[in-house]
Design a protein around this motif. Structure first.
Motif, PDB file in Angstrom:
ATOM      1  N   LYS A  69      39.195  28.777  32.645  1.00 16.30           N
ATOM      2  CA  LYS A  69      38.778  29.508  33.856  1.00 16.30           C
ATOM      3  C   LYS A  69      38.916  31.014  33.644  1.00 16.30           C
ATOM      4  O   LYS A  69      38.053  31.794  34.064  1.00 16.30           O
ATOM      5  N   VAL A  70      40.001  31.394  32.986  1.00 17.43           N
ATOM      6  CA  VAL A  70      40.202  32.816  32.714  1.00 17.43           C
ATOM      7  C   VAL A  70      39.039  33.360  31.889  1.00 17.43           C
ATOM      8  O   VAL A  70      38.484  34.419  32.188  1.00 17.43           O
TER       9      VAL A  70
ATOM     10  N   GLU B   2      43.467  26.275  32.890  1.00 20.50           N
ATOM     11  CA  GLU B   2      43.305  27.631  33.422  1.00 20.50           C
ATOM     12  C   GLU B   2      42.775  28.617  32.392  1.00 20.50           C
ATOM     13  O   GLU B   2      42.049  29.532  32.742  1.00 20.50           O
ATOM     14  N   PHE B   3      43.121  28.424  31.110  1.00 24.02           N
ATOM     15  CA  PHE B   3      42.653  29.434  30.154  1.00 24.02           C
ATOM     16  C   PHE B   3      41.140  29.406  30.012  1.00 24.02           C
ATOM     17  O   PHE B   3      40.533  30.422  29.671  1.00 24.02           O
TER      18      PHE B   3
END
Lengths: 322, 324, 285
Positions: free
Chosen positions: C176-177, C173-174
């Motif tokens: 994607k962030v 996710e990081f």
């Protein structure tokens, strides 16, 4: 009503099935998804896992390009704007908060080096000003005193604190729209409300609009102005929060409601039962996607895909039997 | 009430770590009647899973029971030989794990796994008989018999969890411990499983210890409820009564963390702060640092869990000595 | 995080042992002129010519070769080239593998298709025959060609493993962030992804250095290297050529063989340690 800040028109997102051979099969993660969001509004997107709610957020966040349909933000189709590849203008306005507070923070960086990026990417502060800006957002999300947190690594903080850091990163660019993908579901129960209240606070004080994704109907009712219910990639019902809960029209919304824990009632047989499981989205059911589990389904439901119809002003339902 | 099937007395259990002993369960006592459904609620790290594993004698290598008694059907399990414990497990008490869906062996058919459990405990049972029983059990948890020879990956998450419940029940135990059995599942599936458990419990009269952080679910389904915080039970009593009149400030805070589906929506607050580090627990009440109603006495000594009403116990000085 | 890993690495017994062995070799290589009794290509001293094919004596602790060179001195000086070839090849291989792995794992698409295709070819071709074929086409003088040949044939495994790790990290996710924030893709690769695969990069370096040391020895041993160079591989080559095995001159072939094994072991040990540290399932409490 004023012009919506965000509007989705018939958006579909089909992912190719990975695997061997040249099968042209796709996963129908989203089909015919249309809704709009007003400035300063919180819209809760409710559904079970695999209902397409996270995909909806990712499509809006420009992480996936939709197969078809239009996404209009501030009057412009976000996939047809003439812009550079990274589309910084849009990114500054639309940010996302992810479900897993640990996963969304790079474990190898300190809070400082995580939070300085948004300011530097969008040139919102010079190198010298960054520290002051970071401290400012840390205070805004309640991590006080900021000096105590700024040089910590993610693994030194608790889940609740990490989610605050994630929110801090998202709001640091002063976005207009925040996509919150189950931001509290992985947190301890005693801090969920604190995070939800913080989200509400930023709406009230900064006028940020939210697409708030959750599987918890009660939580959706608490936080949202309107609730949209998704099932198997399609929007089933959308309307004012209180109305969707108290006077649901769609059988699926009713099912969700009767399945939610209700401590005030004590254990009792819920009036509705669902048979079977969520259908495969590779070969979604013909007709209404819910007909395989619906207690009211008949032959017609197998054939026809119902339209999302307006039942009352501001309340739409996708069901033939309503 | 019927006789007690499980009596836990002053149980202290935890882990040896590099940084010292961590008492995840600290001086905990309660009893469970036959056929009773007890809910244990608490946040992550409060010791609720350690308690479950301690009762099952399934603590990991660095985990141990430091002191106390676990009397199961009149017999103290603490200090019992491994072989004897192994015989009791599944046979008389069994457990459904949180990640039960991953506890199934992916390369074996459901039928084989159920038959294995039976053959391990009932010497001489024929494969045919065992298969027949396995089919019966699957039917009980609403899985079509034609799925008997399916592999785990062919089943949905909810089905796998129901297979695990069938496996936990197959030897007709007196006690089933369920550690967050529905947390990873969707609400509708969760509801179906809860209903199934309730139905089967009435039919077969086993006791259940149901562990979860989802208080609103627990209140709905449990007879009695224990609220755990930092290794201690801080409130104990009938579930509905606790829901209607929570006493301990922590319980009140928890209740204030679940907005209702119906009725008034006032402001809900949650509890600021975070649970204490169990390697260095605070001297007095463990909730002291987060408590809104703390008094001087609170940080000197942990209050005992004492009766505050009919079948109702709370560990809080607010109810001890009229400081209200 | 990276500091923590270094600390764990130093606390790890296997890593420590590997590091000690490696440092000993490095010391031997650096101070070879001080340690070695003679020059590697010295056949005589003030006392006259060295005997040929001498057994170990008090003057020549490990005897002499057919040409009268002191074996101990050659062994000590051989450490230099062996280490140099091994580590330089290791660094080049790792660098190539990392660059290709990062590009094809993060950017995917066409680039990835092409790189993965070439990568697969290099994986399928057995590397030793490839080394031999390439080495016999170019005349090898000096160590540079050997380094190039070994690097050319050695990058494929590392690139494949790094690519798959990058693929999985870039789904985190990081990453994607960072994309949602509008981060520059190259910054994503170097800032977000690279620090999370450091242990794999170190492991790739250790394994490819190990492979290079063995590959180099093999090349030299079969005579495709530069036979006049002083390395453990050429020592084995000359020992074999002069039938050292036949008349059981263990002092000639055993020490270089053992040293190759020992140096390889040190890299293998450090590699195991990295595994233990980065995989919490094996990590001891």
């Amino acid at each position: 009503m004023s012009d919506p800040i965000l509007e989705l028109k018939d958006v579909a997102m089909h992912f190719p099935v990975s695997g061997f051979g040249r099968s042209k099969q796709v996963v129908h993660a989203m089909d015919q998804v249309s809704f709009s969001l007003q400035r300063g509004e919180i819209l809760a997107l409710v559904g079970e896992s695999g209902s397409g709610k996270t995909t909806t957020a990712k499509v809006i966040a420009k992480l996936h390009q939709p197969t078809s349909g239009e996404i209009i933000f501030n009057g412009e189709n976000i996939y047809q704007r003439k812009t550079n590849k990274r589309d910084l203008g849009y990114r500054k306005n639309v940010q996302m908060i992810f479900q897993d507070p640990f996963g969304a923070l790079n474990p190898t960086h300190t809070i400082r080096s995580i939070l300085e990026r948004p300011f530097l990417i969008h040139k919102l502060a010079s190198r010298e000003q960054v520290e002051a800006k970071i401290k400012e957002v840390l205070v805004q999300v309640g991590l006080e005193p900021p000096e105590q947190f700024i040089d910590k690594f993610p693994h030194e903080l608790s889940g609740g604190q990490l989610q605050r850091v994630n929110i801090a990163r998202a709001i640091s660019v002063d976005p207009i729209l925040l996509l919150a993908d189950e931001p509290t579901s992985m947190l301890d129960v005693s801090i969920r409300m604190i995070i939800m209240n913080m989200i509400k606070k930023f709406r009230d004080e900064e006028g940020i609009s939210y697409l708030y994704i959750t599987h918890n109907l009660a939580g959706a009712r608490y936080i949202a102005d309107r609730i949209a219910v998704m099932y198997a990639g399609m929007m089933m019902e959308i309307g004012p929060a209180e109305e969707v809960i108290q006077k649901a029209y769609h059988p699926y919304t009713k099912l969700l409601r009767s399945a939610a824990p209700q401590p005030e009632k004590g254990f009792q047989e819920s009036e509705l039962t669902a048979k079977g499981d969520i259908p495969s989205l590779v070969n979604p059911p013909t007709g209404c996607r819910f007909h395989t589990r619906c207690p009211q389904a008949d032959a017609e439901c197998k054939e026809l895909i119902p339209e999302l119809r307006e039942i009352k002003p501001g309340h739409q339902v996708r069901c033939l039997k309503v | 009430m019927a006789e007690n099937i499980l009596e836990i007395k002053h149980l202290v259990a935890g882990y040896e770590t590099r940084l010292g002993s961590l008492l995840a369960v600290d001086d905990l006592s309660f009893s469970l009647a036959k056929g009773e459904f007890i809910g244990i609620a608490g946040e992550s790290g409060c010791g609720k899973s350690t308690l479950a594993y301690a009762i099952m004698s399934l603590l990991e290598d660095n985990g141990m029971i430091f002191s106390g008694e676990i009397n199961f059907k009149g017999k103290n399990l603490v200090g019992l030989k491994k072989a004897d414990l192994k015989k009791m497990r599944w046979d008389q008490m069994s457990m459904v794990f949180q990640s039960a869906m991953n506890a199934l062996n992916p390369v074996l058919k459901i039928s084989d796994q159920l038959v294995d459990v039976m053959q391990a405990h009932q010497k001489g049972i024929s494969v045919k008989k065992a298969r027949q029983k396995a089919a019966e059990m699957l039917e009980l948890v609403d899985i079509p018999v034609d799925r008997l020879d399916a592999y785990p990956h062919q089943l949905s998450g909810g089905m796998k969890q129901r297979v695990m419940i069938a496996m936990a029940m197959i030897l007709n135990p007196d006690l089933i411990i369920m550690d967050e059995p529905t947390t990873a599942l969707d609400v509708v599936v969760q509801r179906n499983i809860i209903k199934k458990i309730e139905e089967l419990r009435i039919k077969f009269d086993f006791s259940v210890i149901f562990i979860t952080h989802d208080l609103s679910l627990l209140v709905e389904i449990s007879d009695r409820l224990a609220i755990m915080y930092a290794g201690k039970i801080i409130e104990f009593g009938q579930a509905q009564r606790i829901y209607e009149q929570p006493e301990h400030p922590y319980t009140k805070g928890l209740m204030n963390s679940f907005p209702p589906l119906l009725g008034d929506l006032e402001e809900f607050g949650g509890i600021p702060g975070k649970p204490p580090d169990l390697l260095k627990p605070p001297a007095g009440c463990r909730f002291y640092p987060r408590c809104e109603k703390r008094m001087d006495i609170c940080h000197q000594k942990m209050p005992d869990l004492i009766n505050t009403g009919q079948e109702r116990q709370t560990a809080c000085y607010l109810y001890q000595g009229g400081h209200k | 995080m990276i500091k923590d890993m270094l600390k764990l690495f130093i606390e790890n017994k296997k890593a420590m042992l590997g590091l000690i062995i490696l440092s000993m070799f490095i010391i031997v290589a650096v101070f070879a002129p001080l340690i070695a009794p003679f020059e590697p290509k010295q056949r005589e001293d003030a006392a006259g010519e060295f005997p040929l094919r001498s057994e170990p004596t008090s003057k020549h602790l490990l005897g002499t070769t057919h040409a009268g060179y002191d074996i101990l001195s050659r062994l000590i000086y051989g450490t230099r080239l062996t280490l140099l070839v091994g580590m330089v090849t290791g660094i080049i291989t790792t660098f190539v593998a990392l660059a290709l792995g990062l590009i094809s794992g993060y950017f995917k698409g066409r680039v990835d298709d092409v790189i993965s295709f070439v990568n697969s070819i290099f994986l399928v071709i057995p590397s030793l025959p490839l080394i031999i074929v390439v080495a016999s086409y170019i005349t090898i003088k000096g160590v540079l060609p050997i380094i190039l040949v070994l690097s050319l044939t050695g990058w494929a495994w590392g690139a494949r493993v790094i690519r798959s790790q990058v693929l999985s990290v870039s789904e985190r996710e990081f990453v994607k962030v960072a994309e949602v924030l509008g981060e520059n893709p190259f910054i994503i690769v170097f800032r977000e992804i690279l620090p999370n695969i450091i242990s794999l990069v170190m492991a790739t370096f250790f394994t490819s250095t190990l492979a290079a040391i063995i590959g180099e020895a093999t090349l030299e041993f079969i005579g495709l290297g530069n036979v006049s160079a002083v390395t453990w591989g050429t020592m084995l080559y000359w020992a074999q050529n002069n039938a050292a095995l036949l008349y059981n001159a263990w002092w000639w072939f055993l020490p270089p063989g053992l040293f190759i094994g020992l140096l390889g072991t040190s890299f293998a040990l450090m590699n195991f340690a990295i595994d233990e540290i980065s995989n919490p399932k094996i990590r001891k409490r």
